[in-house]
Write an enzyme that holds these catalytic residues in place. Structure first.
Site, PDB file in Angstrom:
ATOM      1  N   LYS A   9      -8.149  -1.431   5.969  1.00  0.00           N
ATOM      2  CA  LYS A   9      -9.043  -2.197   5.109  1.00  0.00           C
ATOM      3  C   LYS A   9     -10.507  -1.936   5.461  1.00  0.00           C
ATOM      4  O   LYS A   9     -11.344  -1.768   4.585  1.00  0.00           O
ATOM      5  CB  LYS A   9      -8.750  -3.690   5.278  1.00  0.00           C
ATOM      6  CG  LYS A   9      -8.139  -4.310   4.042  1.00  0.00           C
ATOM      7  CD  LYS A   9      -8.059  -5.820   4.186  1.00  0.00           C
ATOM      8  CE  LYS A   9      -7.157  -6.398   3.099  1.00  0.00           C
ATOM      9  NZ  LYS A   9      -6.667  -7.712   3.402  1.00  0.00           N
ATOM     10  N   CYS A  49     -10.297 -12.751  20.949  1.00  0.00           N
ATOM     11  CA  CYS A  49      -9.605 -13.119  19.724  1.00  0.00           C
ATOM     12  C   CYS A  49     -10.556 -12.857  18.560  1.00  0.00           C
ATOM     13  O   CYS A  49     -11.681 -13.362  18.561  1.00  0.00           O
ATOM     14  CB  CYS A  49      -9.216 -14.600  19.755  1.00  0.00           C
ATOM     15  SG  CYS A  49      -8.732 -15.196  18.120  1.00  0.00           S
ATOM     16  N   CYS A  56      -4.580 -17.819  23.003  1.00  0.00           N
ATOM     17  CA  CYS A  56      -5.891 -18.223  22.488  1.00  0.00           C
ATOM     18  C   CYS A  56      -5.856 -19.716  22.192  1.00  0.00           C
ATOM     19  O   CYS A  56      -5.040 -20.169  21.393  1.00  0.00           O
ATOM     20  CB  CYS A  56      -6.265 -17.443  21.224  1.00  0.00           C
ATOM     21  SG  CYS A  56      -7.759 -18.117  20.426  1.00  0.00           S
ATOM     22  N   HIS A 111     -11.714 -16.219  16.939  1.00  0.00           N
ATOM     23  CA  HIS A 111     -12.446 -17.227  17.697  1.00  0.00           C
ATOM     24  C   HIS A 111     -13.474 -16.639  18.660  1.00  0.00           C
ATOM     25  O   HIS A 111     -14.226 -17.398  19.280  1.00  0.00           O
ATOM     26  CB  HIS A 111     -11.463 -18.133  18.442  1.00  0.00           C
ATOM     27  CG  HIS A 111     -10.579 -18.899  17.501  1.00  0.00           C
ATOM     28  ND1 HIS A 111      -9.316 -18.455  17.144  1.00  0.00           N
ATOM     29  CD2 HIS A 111     -10.792 -20.040  16.802  1.00  0.00           C
ATOM     30  CE1 HIS A 111      -8.789 -19.304  16.275  1.00  0.00           C
ATOM     31  NE2 HIS A 111      -9.654 -20.267  16.050  1.00  0.00           N
ATOM     32  N   CYS A 124      -6.534 -20.496  18.415  1.00  0.00           N
ATOM     33  CA  CYS A 124      -5.399 -20.265  17.512  1.00  0.00           C
ATOM     34  C   CYS A 124      -4.196 -21.116  17.898  1.00  0.00           C
ATOM     35  O   CYS A 124      -3.270 -21.273  17.115  1.00  0.00           O
ATOM     36  CB  CYS A 124      -4.938 -18.812  17.565  1.00  0.00           C
ATOM     37  SG  CYS A 124      -6.151 -17.600  17.116  1.00  0.00           S
ATOM     38  N   LYS A 167      -6.640   7.170   9.772  1.00  0.00           N
ATOM     39  CA  LYS A 167      -5.662   6.117   9.609  1.00  0.00           C
ATOM     40  C   LYS A 167      -6.157   5.190   8.498  1.00  0.00           C
ATOM     41  O   LYS A 167      -7.343   4.898   8.413  1.00  0.00           O
ATOM     42  CB  LYS A 167      -5.502   5.345  10.919  1.00  0.00           C
ATOM     43  CG  LYS A 167      -4.099   4.855  11.084  1.00  0.00           C
ATOM     44  CD  LYS A 167      -3.837   4.128  12.356  1.00  0.00           C
ATOM     45  CE  LYS A 167      -2.658   3.240  12.012  1.00  0.00           C
ATOM     46  NZ  LYS A 167      -2.091   2.428  12.956  1.00  0.00           N
ATOM     47  N   HIS A 214       0.841  -1.188   0.000  1.00  0.00           N
ATOM     48  CA  HIS A 214       0.000   0.000   0.000  1.00  0.00           C
ATOM     49  C   HIS A 214       0.883   1.248   0.000  1.00  0.00           C
ATOM     50  O   HIS A 214       2.112   1.153  -0.092  1.00  0.00           O
ATOM     51  CB  HIS A 214      -0.987  -0.023   1.171  1.00  0.00           C
ATOM     52  CG  HIS A 214      -0.345  -0.123   2.533  1.00  0.00           C
ATOM     53  ND1 HIS A 214       0.514   0.830   3.013  1.00  0.00           N
ATOM     54  CD2 HIS A 214      -0.422  -1.088   3.486  1.00  0.00           C
ATOM     55  CE1 HIS A 214       0.924   0.484   4.227  1.00  0.00           C
ATOM     56  NE2 HIS A 214       0.385  -0.696   4.534  1.00  0.00           N
ATOM     57  N   HIS A 268       4.119   1.347   2.374  1.00  0.00           N
ATOM     58  CA  HIS A 268       5.294   0.630   1.858  1.00  0.00           C
ATOM     59  C   HIS A 268       5.905   1.408   0.692  1.00  0.00           C
ATOM     60  O   HIS A 268       7.122   1.492   0.542  1.00  0.00           O
ATOM     61  CB  HIS A 268       4.915  -0.745   1.292  1.00  0.00           C
ATOM     62  CG  HIS A 268       4.124  -1.633   2.218  1.00  0.00           C
ATOM     63  ND1 HIS A 268       2.845  -2.031   1.929  1.00  0.00           N
ATOM     64  CD2 HIS A 268       4.436  -2.193   3.404  1.00  0.00           C
ATOM     65  CE1 HIS A 268       2.406  -2.832   2.907  1.00  0.00           C
ATOM     66  NE2 HIS A 268       3.346  -2.936   3.820  1.00  0.00           N
TER      67      HIS A 268
HETATM   68 ZN   LIG Z   1      -8.035 -17.360  18.294  1.00  0.00          ZN
END
Ligand SMILES: [Zn+2]
Length: 472
Positions: free
Chosen positions: A299, A144, A127, A147, A130, A296, A19, A22
């Site tokens: 996405k 998380c 988590c 999750h 994860c 800022k 983007h 970079h």
């Molecule tokens: Zn997670």
């Protein structure tokens, strides 16, 4: 004797496509590399991609790909973006390169055998979904995001790097500018942070992350990001590990980065170099962040600006110019499509482009012969001083002052209303000379456009060329 100039960008994490952030860092590094090559300095410009870690493995599995396949694709996106922006890096390092992996393992072994890496515990938020530790900042409302469960406080075996051992030495080097951190305000932040909090030992490995570089003495752990990523600045020069000699181009003259990664570069990376017995970089330069329309970029806000969007609208050199002139290098800036459009039309379409077209048109129409060459100019010294201080926006402003002055001369003396060829020539010759001299100094910023202008204005019979910057 000529100087050497080694400049690096951070390696970009391949969890997202390139983007404007970079792009800004990379174009700035390119401008500086081109400038030093032009001076005749022995120059090396390194950029690349950071490709390991749990986040990447998760992204790959989301996309139904193997991690290697996933990182190959994203690394390719960065490479083609840089190619289309005319970036002249000497190497593109990827942390999945086998040579890089070998050197990182050799460095870790060296630090381990020296007693600078030891087994301990890492405590953090884990988590279960994860099977990973999470950073506070990755959580959404304490959960998380993948999750939707609250991670638990847990502790896990990890290898730690004895950064505390190097705190005092590092503080001295930063205070006395042996490791220069610029702008000055950023240096003060780092110094007061180390003074206040000291340097804690830092976790260097993870137990349950497979997508990484295994520790050579304990393959149940992979290297955490630090050793894996920072050592690119050495392996990108072909360094094979601590038994290898220090690369000729090391230490770096300038390591460019944004403020979010300054602290780890100023502490962990420097302490690693001290542990490895290698020189520290001469300068860390911290450039600002872009806000897009005051917000800022993200996405979720849908305001991410990709390099290709800019190139499509403003061309390669237009994009390079707009980025480098958008804000004082080292300060944050606020960009928007409207601001880019206005600046492009004012400085490029109506500015440089129009001036070149007017002058060359009048010279051709009046069949005037000139014999001008790139020559010493009164503004070159100020420009060089700005470039040495990495005031890239200032360097451009110095050149645009010359162009605006040339424009004013034409508007005041109206050579198109004159009939006498010698009179016209008297007005146009110094203006053409200024254009040529500005073009020479603009080369690092706008290499393609300037090559055309230099060619055009070095002919005795200057002809009107194609338009350089169509209005948007
Ligand atoms: Zn997670």
């Amino acid at each position: 004797m000529k100087n050497k100039f080694y400049i690096t960008t951070p390696i970009y994490y391949v969890n997202a496509s390139p983007h404007i952030g970079h792009t800004y860092t990379t174009v700035a590094a390119d401008v500086l590399a081109r400038y030093h090559r032009q001076l005749g300095d022995k120059t090396f410009f390194l950029t690349g991609t950071d490709e390991h870690g749990a986040k990447i493995a998760a992204k790959a599995s989301e996309a139904g790909q193997e991690p290697q396949q996933f990182v190959d694709l994203t690394a390719q996106e960065f490479q083609s973006a840089w190619k289309s922006l005319n970036i002249s890096h000497d190497n593109f390092i990827r942390t999945t390169d086998p040579e890089h992996i070998k050197a990182v393992q050799a460095a870790l072994r060296f630090m381990y055998e020296k007693g600078d890496i030891y087994l301990g515990n890492y405590a953090g938020l884990y988590c279960r979904g994860c099977e990973q530790f999470k950073n506070e900042k990755d959580l959404v409302n304490g959960l998380c995001p993948d999750h939707k469960i609250a991670p638990e406080q847990m502790s896990e075996e990890t290898y730690l790097f004895k950064m505390s051992k190097y705190a005092r030495e590092l503080l001295v080097k930063i205070r006395n500018d042996e490791i220069k951190i610029r702008p000055e305000g950023r240096k003060n932040e780092v110094v007061s942070f180390i003074e206040k909090e000291g340097l804690q030992d830092v976790s260097f490995s993870r137990k349950n992350v497979k997508w990484g570089i295994p520790l050579p003495w304990d393959s149940s752990h992979t290297s955490y990001v630090w050793a894996d990523a920072f050592l690119n600045y050495l392996t990108g020069l072909g360094w094979q590990g601590p038994k290898d000699k220090c690369p000729e181009m090391w230490p770096a003259e300038v390591q460019l980065m944004s403020k979010d990664i300054l602290r780890v570069h100023a502490t962990i990376w420097q302490a690693m170099l001290l542990s490895l017995g290698l020189p520290t970089p001469k300068e860390l330069f911290i450039h600002g962040f872009f806000l897009v329309d005051g917000q800022k970029m993200g996405k979720s806000l849908g305001n991410v600006i990709a390099p290709q969007d800019l190139i499509t609208r403003y061309g390669v050199d237009g994009t390079r110019y707009l980025l480098m002139s958008a804000t004082a290098f080292g300060s944050d800036g606020d960009v928007s499509w409207q601001k880019f459009d206005d600046k492009y039309n004012a400085d490029l379409a109506n500015g440089l482009g129009n001036l070149v077209a007017r002058v060359s048109n009048l010279l051709e129409k009046n069949n005037i012969t000139l014999n001008i060459k790139i020559s010493a100019s009164d503004f070159k010294k100020d420009y060089a001083a700005a470039m040495q201080e990495l005031k890239l926006d200032r360097a451009l402003e110095i050149l645009w002052q010359v162009l605006r002055r040339a424009d004013e001369t034409l508007s005041a003396r109206k050579p198109w209303e004159l009939a006498d060829k010698e009179e016209i020539k008297k007005i146009l010759e110094p203006v053409a000379q200024d254009i040529l001299n500005v073009a020479e100094l603009l080369q690092p910023f706008m290499p393609e456009t300037v090559a055309k202008v230099i060619k055009q204005f070095s002919e005795p019979k200057i002809k009107k060329g194609e338009g350089l910057f169509p209005r948007v």
